[in-house]
Scaffold this active site. Structure first.
Site, mmCIF file in Angstrom:
data_model
loop_
_atom_site.group_PDB
_atom_site.id
_atom_site.type_symbol
_atom_site.label_atom_id
_atom_site.label_comp_id
_atom_site.label_asym_id
_atom_site.label_seq_id
_atom_site.Cartn_x
_atom_site.Cartn_y
_atom_site.Cartn_z
ATOM 1 N N ASP A 42 123.292 73.504 -62.708
ATOM 2 C CA ASP A 42 123.635 74.387 -62.375
ATOM 3 C C ASP A 42 124.997 74.209 -60.926
ATOM 4 O O ASP A 42 125.658 75.475 -60.576
ATOM 5 C CB ASP A 42 122.435 75.458 -62.057
ATOM 6 C CG ASP A 42 122.285 75.843 -63.279
ATOM 7 O OD1 ASP A 42 122.686 76.324 -64.159
ATOM 8 O OD2 ASP A 42 121.095 75.812 -62.844
ATOM 9 N N HIS A 45 114.836 70.769 -58.254
ATOM 10 C CA HIS A 45 114.430 70.829 -60.138
ATOM 11 C C HIS A 45 112.754 70.114 -59.300
ATOM 12 O O HIS A 45 112.215 69.528 -58.489
ATOM 13 C CB HIS A 45 115.723 69.672 -60.350
ATOM 14 C CG HIS A 45 115.466 70.386 -61.605
ATOM 15 N ND1 HIS A 45 114.183 70.135 -62.082
ATOM 16 C CD2 HIS A 45 115.941 71.210 -62.492
ATOM 17 C CE1 HIS A 45 114.437 70.576 -63.600
ATOM 18 N NE2 HIS A 45 115.304 71.490 -63.783
HETATM 19 N N1 ACO Z 1 117.883 73.903 -49.972
HETATM 20 C C1 ACO Z 1 117.163 73.868 -49.829
HETATM 21 N N2 ACO Z 1 115.521 72.809 -49.489
HETATM 22 C C2 ACO Z 1 115.227 72.984 -50.604
HETATM 23 C C3 ACO Z 1 115.562 73.166 -51.646
HETATM 24 C C4 ACO Z 1 117.145 73.485 -51.881
HETATM 25 N N3 ACO Z 1 117.341 74.350 -52.504
HETATM 26 N N4 ACO Z 1 114.862 72.988 -52.076
HETATM 27 C C5 ACO Z 1 113.727 72.987 -51.708
HETATM 28 N N5 ACO Z 1 113.923 72.934 -50.915
HETATM 29 C C6 ACO Z 1 112.772 72.395 -49.789
HETATM 30 C C7 ACO Z 1 111.829 73.305 -49.677
HETATM 31 O O1 ACO Z 1 111.555 73.968 -48.668
HETATM 32 C C8 ACO Z 1 109.877 72.831 -49.754
HETATM 33 O O2 ACO Z 1 110.590 72.157 -48.138
HETATM 34 P P1 ACO Z 1 109.132 72.419 -47.354
HETATM 35 O O3 ACO Z 1 108.078 70.499 -47.997
HETATM 36 O O4 ACO Z 1 109.550 71.845 -45.786
HETATM 37 O O5 ACO Z 1 108.489 73.294 -47.353
HETATM 38 C C9 ACO Z 1 110.497 71.195 -50.620
HETATM 39 O O6 ACO Z 1 112.296 71.438 -50.434
HETATM 40 C C10 ACO Z 1 109.751 71.838 -52.012
HETATM 41 O O7 ACO Z 1 110.717 72.354 -52.281
HETATM 42 P P2 ACO Z 1 109.663 73.258 -53.723
HETATM 43 O O8 ACO Z 1 110.317 74.772 -53.601
HETATM 44 O O9 ACO Z 1 108.097 72.915 -53.236
HETATM 45 O O10 ACO Z 1 109.923 72.781 -54.646
HETATM 46 P P3 ACO Z 1 109.781 72.898 -56.080
HETATM 47 O O11 ACO Z 1 109.569 71.880 -56.855
HETATM 48 O O12 ACO Z 1 108.783 73.978 -56.503
HETATM 49 O O13 ACO Z 1 110.896 73.689 -56.476
HETATM 50 C C11 ACO Z 1 113.799 74.707 -56.945
HETATM 51 C C12 ACO Z 1 112.273 73.615 -57.141
HETATM 52 C C13 ACO Z 1 113.111 75.831 -57.226
HETATM 53 C C14 ACO Z 1 114.477 74.276 -58.228
HETATM 54 C C15 ACO Z 1 114.291 74.156 -55.254
HETATM 55 O O14 ACO Z 1 114.211 73.498 -55.179
HETATM 56 C C16 ACO Z 1 114.948 75.487 -54.783
HETATM 57 O O15 ACO Z 1 114.981 76.953 -54.857
HETATM 58 N N6 ACO Z 1 116.766 75.367 -55.781
HETATM 59 C C17 ACO Z 1 117.373 76.057 -54.942
HETATM 60 C C18 ACO Z 1 117.694 76.827 -56.542
HETATM 61 C C19 ACO Z 1 118.027 76.017 -57.468
HETATM 62 O O16 ACO Z 1 119.017 75.351 -57.693
HETATM 63 N N7 ACO Z 1 117.242 76.289 -58.940
HETATM 64 C C20 ACO Z 1 117.857 75.859 -59.827
HETATM 65 C C21 ACO Z 1 117.241 75.240 -60.854
HETATM 66 S S1 ACO Z 1 117.296 74.218 -62.193
HETATM 67 C C22 ACO Z 1 117.447 75.636 -63.690
HETATM 68 O O17 ACO Z 1 116.829 76.674 -63.298
HETATM 69 C C23 ACO Z 1 118.073 75.368 -65.153
#
Ligand code: ACO
Length: 400
Positions: A337, A280
């Site tokens: 979610d 998140h």
């Molecule tokens: N699974 C695996 N790896 C992940 C995940 C995940 N769900 N989420 C983040 N990471 C990793 C990324 O690959 C990144 O790794 P790195 O440092 O090796 O490159 C690191 O964690 C940071 O990720 P970011 O995308 O920079 O984090 P950000 O805070 O921008 O993203 C987000 C948050 C978009 C929610 C992300 O965690 C994600 O895509 N999750 C899955 C989708 C999801 O569940 N979205 C719902 C959000 S809640 C809502 O909208 C109500």
């Protein structure tokens, strides 16, 4: 000088901050989030306490008016909402104009937008009575419109609201009831849906709420602003994640993968696979809403004969992730979610309706924040700046 991340570059008087990651656009007294510790409070009350003791309408009152209602205030609020649940027969005509395959989310946003044409005599954002009646109309009519959007998508006739039922019960009956037949609403399902609505009721300056504020900052009326919020929520990055969780679980099952095999793909970032429902932007700890929801998943699935294999798979993935360095180091925990899609599906909602349910839940937050924006003397019309990176001056070619 701001002590913020690398995204914020000061360029003259303009801060470059894509996604407003480090920019507060407003002061607010509605919702407090501490992402590092996994804390969520509405008007100061911890979400866990509200989930245990309150209900959706009482929490809506709290968000909108700032205090929990007295018994008398609650009954008056509930009465006013209950007596406004009907929509004008002419609005029902709208639903015939959409194709049968229409996604219910744009149908809902269109219907909410259309409300301002039916109530054009009470739209002044600075008239307290107008704001009050618009608040009640929205809370009362959005579930009716949402249920009609659902009925449209399954080709069934719409049902009138039943005012002896509570908020969630009435909505469930309008979705799953059939004319001239009694529909028994299951109390466990209704209570769970009520709590899910409550857990979604506000989440400070997320994309749809910021949209509601931005549109409202031009003094557009509450229906127009909320309709824009619904459209923002329609986007898969915002409202669509629970659909994605379900698709992921289905895919793991259909491909015969074990939880371990799937986790390896995620950790190796194979084809950009992510564990959907994890991570998140703000929470770097267990999302408190996910913890509460998880407690309800078993009850509802048991009651509704939902897919327990998928729930077990989800629980297994969560256990593995919480014990895995990849997820621990990146502070990735289940978000709201992760379990909601499984519950909605067990209740009988098709995937297309998941974001619509989110919209019904988020409505009090949109209204509370719109009202706070209108009442705040420091509100200005939202008007971001830009960094121009296009061509310098050049001249129209003339033949000579
Ligand atoms: N699974 C695996 N790896 C992940 C995940 C995940 N769900 N989420 C983040 N990471 C990793 C990324 O690959 C990144 O790794 P790195 O440092 O090796 O490159 C690191 O964690 C940071 O990720 P970011 O995308 O920079 O984090 P950000 O805070 O921008 O993203 C987000 C948050 C978009 C929610 C992300 O965690 C994600 O895509 N999750 C899955 C989708 C999801 O569940 N979205 C719902 C959000 S809640 C809502 O909208 C109500």
């Amino acid at each position: 000088g701001y002590g913020v991340g690398s995204l914020l570059k000061e360029t003259g008087n303009v801060s470059f901050d894509p996604g407003f990651v480090n920019t507060a656009n407003t002061r607010s007294t509605v919702t407090y989030i501490d992402g590092a510790q996994g804390i969520l409070r509405y008007r100061g009350y911890p979400i866990e306490e509200l989930a245990e003791h309150s209900n959706f309408l009482e929490t809506a009152y709290l968000l909108i008016y700032g205090e929990l209602p007295t018994r008398e205030q609650y009954e008056d609020f509930q009465h006013r909402i209950t007596t406004h649940t009907m929509v004008h027969e002419d609005i029902k005509m709208f639903f015939n104009g959409f194709p049968r395959s229409a996604h219910p989310m744009p149908v809902l946003s269109s219907a909410v937008s259309a409300l301002s044409t039916f109530y054009s005599d009470s739209l002044d954002p600075f008239n307290k009575e107008h704001v009050e009646i618009s608040t009640i109309r929205l809370l009362a009519k959005v579930p009716t419109l949402a249920a009609y959007a659902y009925k449209k998508s399954v080709g069934e006739p719409q049902l009138y609201p039943h005012n002896n039922l509570n908020y969630a019960e009435n909505f469930l009956r309008m979705c799953f009831g059939v004319p001239a037949e009694d529909y028994e609403v299951d109390p466990v399902v209704a209570k769970t849906l009520d709590i899910l609505f409550m857990l979604h009721a506000d989440h400070e300056q997320n994309c749809s709420t910021s949209t509601v504020r931005l549109v409202g900052s031009s003094h557009a009326n509450m229906f127009a602003s909320v309709s824009a919020g619904i459209n923002a929520l329609y986007g898969p990055l915002h409202g669509g994640a629970n659909e994605a969780v379900l698709a992921m679980l289905d895919q793991i099952q259909n491909r015969g993968l074990s939880a371990d095999e799937f986790m390896e793909k995620v950790k190796n970032k194979e084809d950009g696979v992510r564990l959907m429902g994890f991570g998140h932007r703000v929470y770097k700890n267990y999302d408190p809403r996910a913890r509460i929801i998880k407690g309800y998943a078993h009850d509802v699935l048991a009651k509704m004969g939902g897919n327990n294999e998928l729930l077990d798979l989800a629980i297994g993935l969560e256990e593995k992730a919480l014990a895995d360095d990849y997820f621990v180091e990146r502070k990735l925990y289940p978000n709201v979610d992760f379990y909601t899609g499984l519950i909605y599906k067990a209740m009988g909602f098709p995937e297309k309706m998941f974001t619509v349910l989110f919209a019904i839940g988020r409505l009090p937050g949109w209204i509370a924040q719109w009202r706070e924006m209108i009442e705040d003397p420091e509100t200005k019309i939202g008007r971001p700046r830009q960094l121009y990176v296009g061509e310098g001056e050049r001249h129209y070619p003339t033949a000579n």
